[in-house]
Design a protein around this motif. Structure first.
Motif, PDB file in Angstrom:
ATOM      1  N   UNK A 102      -1.371  -3.344  -3.623  1.00  0.00           N
ATOM      2  CA  UNK A 102      -0.920  -1.956  -3.606  1.00  0.00           C
ATOM      3  C   UNK A 102       0.404  -1.797  -4.334  1.00  0.00           C
ATOM      4  N   UNK A 103       1.317  -2.756  -4.144  1.00  0.00           N
ATOM      5  CA  UNK A 103       2.594  -2.702  -4.860  1.00  0.00           C
ATOM      6  C   UNK A 103       2.405  -2.940  -6.349  1.00  0.00           C
ATOM      7  N   UNK A 104       1.456  -3.756  -6.724  1.00  0.00           N
ATOM      8  CA  UNK A 104       1.204  -4.016  -8.135  1.00  0.00           C
ATOM      9  C   UNK A 104       0.612  -2.788  -8.824  1.00  0.00           C
ATOM     10  N   UNK A 105      -0.350  -2.146  -8.176  1.00  0.00           N
ATOM     11  CA  UNK A 105      -1.075  -1.039  -8.795  1.00  0.00           C
ATOM     12  C   UNK A 105      -0.373   0.306  -8.669  1.00  0.00           C
ATOM     13  N   UNK A 106       0.288   0.553  -7.540  1.00  0.00           N
ATOM     14  CA  UNK A 106       0.952   1.846  -7.313  1.00  0.00           C
ATOM     15  C   UNK A 106       2.239   1.624  -6.516  1.00  0.00           C
ATOM     16  N   UNK A 107       3.280   1.140  -7.177  1.00  0.00           N
ATOM     17  CA  UNK A 107       4.496   0.771  -6.455  1.00  0.00           C
ATOM     18  C   UNK A 107       5.191   1.943  -5.758  1.00  0.00           C
ATOM     19  N   UNK A 108       5.111   3.132  -6.307  1.00  0.00           N
ATOM     20  CA  UNK A 108       5.792   4.274  -5.690  1.00  0.00           C
ATOM     21  C   UNK A 108       5.181   4.618  -4.336  1.00  0.00           C
ATOM     22  N   UNK A 109       3.867   4.688  -4.273  1.00  0.00           N
ATOM     23  CA  UNK A 109       3.193   5.011  -3.013  1.00  0.00           C
ATOM     24  C   UNK A 109       3.370   3.899  -1.995  1.00  0.00           C
ATOM     25  N   UNK A 110       3.170   2.650  -2.434  1.00  0.00           N
ATOM     26  CA  UNK A 110       3.325   1.513  -1.523  1.00  0.00           C
ATOM     27  C   UNK A 110       4.765   1.410  -1.042  1.00  0.00           C
ATOM     28  N   UNK A 111       5.710   1.658  -1.942  1.00  0.00           N
ATOM     29  CA  UNK A 111       7.119   1.601  -1.559  1.00  0.00           C
ATOM     30  C   UNK A 111       7.482   2.660  -0.537  1.00  0.00           C
ATOM     31  N   UNK A 140       5.211  -7.416  -4.690  1.00  0.00           N
ATOM     32  CA  UNK A 140       3.914  -8.027  -4.982  1.00  0.00           C
ATOM     33  C   UNK A 140       3.997  -9.527  -4.781  1.00  0.00           C
ATOM     34  N   UNK A 141       5.039 -10.153  -5.316  1.00  0.00           N
ATOM     35  CA  UNK A 141       5.198 -11.601  -5.173  1.00  0.00           C
ATOM     36  C   UNK A 141       5.262 -12.004  -3.708  1.00  0.00           C
ATOM     37  N   UNK A 142       6.072 -11.301  -2.921  1.00  0.00           N
ATOM     38  CA  UNK A 142       6.221 -11.638  -1.505  1.00  0.00           C
ATOM     39  C   UNK A 142       4.875 -11.593  -0.785  1.00  0.00           C
ATOM     40  N   UNK A 143       4.187 -10.467  -0.898  1.00  0.00           N
ATOM     41  CA  UNK A 143       2.956 -10.293  -0.132  1.00  0.00           C
ATOM     42  C   UNK A 143       1.793 -11.121  -0.676  1.00  0.00           C
ATOM     43  N   UNK A 144       1.703 -11.276  -1.987  1.00  0.00           N
ATOM     44  CA  UNK A 144       0.603 -12.069  -2.551  1.00  0.00           C
ATOM     45  C   UNK A 144       0.787 -13.546  -2.225  1.00  0.00           C
ATOM     46  N   UNK A 145       1.994 -14.053  -2.336  1.00  0.00           N
ATOM     47  CA  UNK A 145       2.229 -15.469  -2.000  1.00  0.00           C
ATOM     48  C   UNK A 145       2.023 -15.699  -0.504  1.00  0.00           C
ATOM     49  N   UNK A 146       2.600 -14.842   0.332  1.00  0.00           N
ATOM     50  CA  UNK A 146       2.443 -15.015   1.782  1.00  0.00           C
ATOM     51  C   UNK A 146       0.980 -14.902   2.192  1.00  0.00           C
ATOM     52  N   UNK A 163      -4.116 -12.786   6.059  1.00  0.00           N
ATOM     53  CA  UNK A 163      -3.863 -13.072   4.655  1.00  0.00           C
ATOM     54  C   UNK A 163      -4.475 -12.030   3.744  1.00  0.00           C
ATOM     55  N   UNK A 164      -5.698 -11.611   4.051  1.00  0.00           N
ATOM     56  CA  UNK A 164      -6.334 -10.555   3.257  1.00  0.00           C
ATOM     57  C   UNK A 164      -5.550  -9.246   3.337  1.00  0.00           C
ATOM     58  N   UNK A 165      -5.093  -8.910   4.534  1.00  0.00           N
ATOM     59  CA  UNK A 165      -4.316  -7.683   4.706  1.00  0.00           C
ATOM     60  C   UNK A 165      -3.052  -7.732   3.843  1.00  0.00           C
ATOM     61  N   UNK A 166      -2.322  -8.850   3.888  1.00  0.00           N
ATOM     62  CA  UNK A 166      -1.098  -8.971   3.104  1.00  0.00           C
ATOM     63  C   UNK A 166      -1.393  -9.012   1.604  1.00  0.00           C
ATOM     64  N   UNK A 167      -2.504  -9.619   1.236  1.00  0.00           N
ATOM     65  CA  UNK A 167      -2.902  -9.641  -0.167  1.00  0.00           C
ATOM     66  C   UNK A 167      -3.183  -8.223  -0.678  1.00  0.00           C
ATOM     67  N   UNK A 168      -3.852  -7.410   0.131  1.00  0.00           N
ATOM     68  CA  UNK A 168      -4.123  -6.019  -0.249  1.00  0.00           C
ATOM     69  C   UNK A 168      -2.831  -5.203  -0.322  1.00  0.00           C
ATOM     70  N   UNK A 169      -1.896  -5.462   0.592  1.00  0.00           N
ATOM     71  CA  UNK A 169      -0.595  -4.777   0.518  1.00  0.00           C
ATOM     72  C   UNK A 169       0.094  -5.144  -0.789  1.00  0.00           C
TER      73      UNK A 169
END
Length: 133
Positions: free
Chosen positions: A22-31, A52-58, A13-19
């Motif tokens: 990453x999409x929230x703060x720097x979507x281009x790099x994470x994407x 962000x929604x997918x990974x934060x909720x999951x 859960x922590x790993x997915x939350x950090x992912x």
């Protein structure tokens, strides 16, 4: 067994939350790490919102289920990752394989198995009419 499962759920859960962050703060790099390149402001907004929604909720539901020792929130994570796995499987059949296609599928499959195991082994909350009030 429960302690190990709880720890794996929490760590995942922590790993997915950090992912997700990453999409929230720097979507281009994470994407780019996911093979998705944003096209202008709308593309960045879509990555920022949807991924962000997918990974934060999951991830949040995995952490919540592990922390509170509840199986119910884990079903949300299992559904999200299960649908993602099915989407990748449909893509594999219809378009074909790409380099390291199996890695995200493996991560999603492990997440589904862990969440379903947690859902079965951790208690469920009984819903009563008082909860609705």
């Amino acid at each position: 067994m429960r302690l190990i499962l709880t720890a794996l759920l929490f760590a995942g859960g922590l790993m997915f939350l950090f992912i997700g962050m990453g999409f929230l703060l720097d979507p281009a790099t994470a994407g780019a790490d996911f093979g998705v390149i944003p096209d202008g402001a709308m593309g960045r907004a879509s990555l920022r919102a949807d991924f962000t929604a997918f990974f934060v909720v999951a991830g949040g539901c995995m952490i919540w289920g592990a922390w509170k020792r509840k199986g119910d929130p884990l079903l949300v994570s299992a559904a999200l990752f299960g649908i993602a796995f099915i989407g990748r499987l449909v893509n594999l059949v219809s378009v074909g394989a790409y380099e390291n296609y199996w890695m995200p599928m493996l991560v999603e499959a492990i997440a589904v198995v862990l969440c379903l195991m947690g859902s079965r082994l951790l208690p469920h909350t009984a819903f009563t009419s008082q909860d609705a009030a």
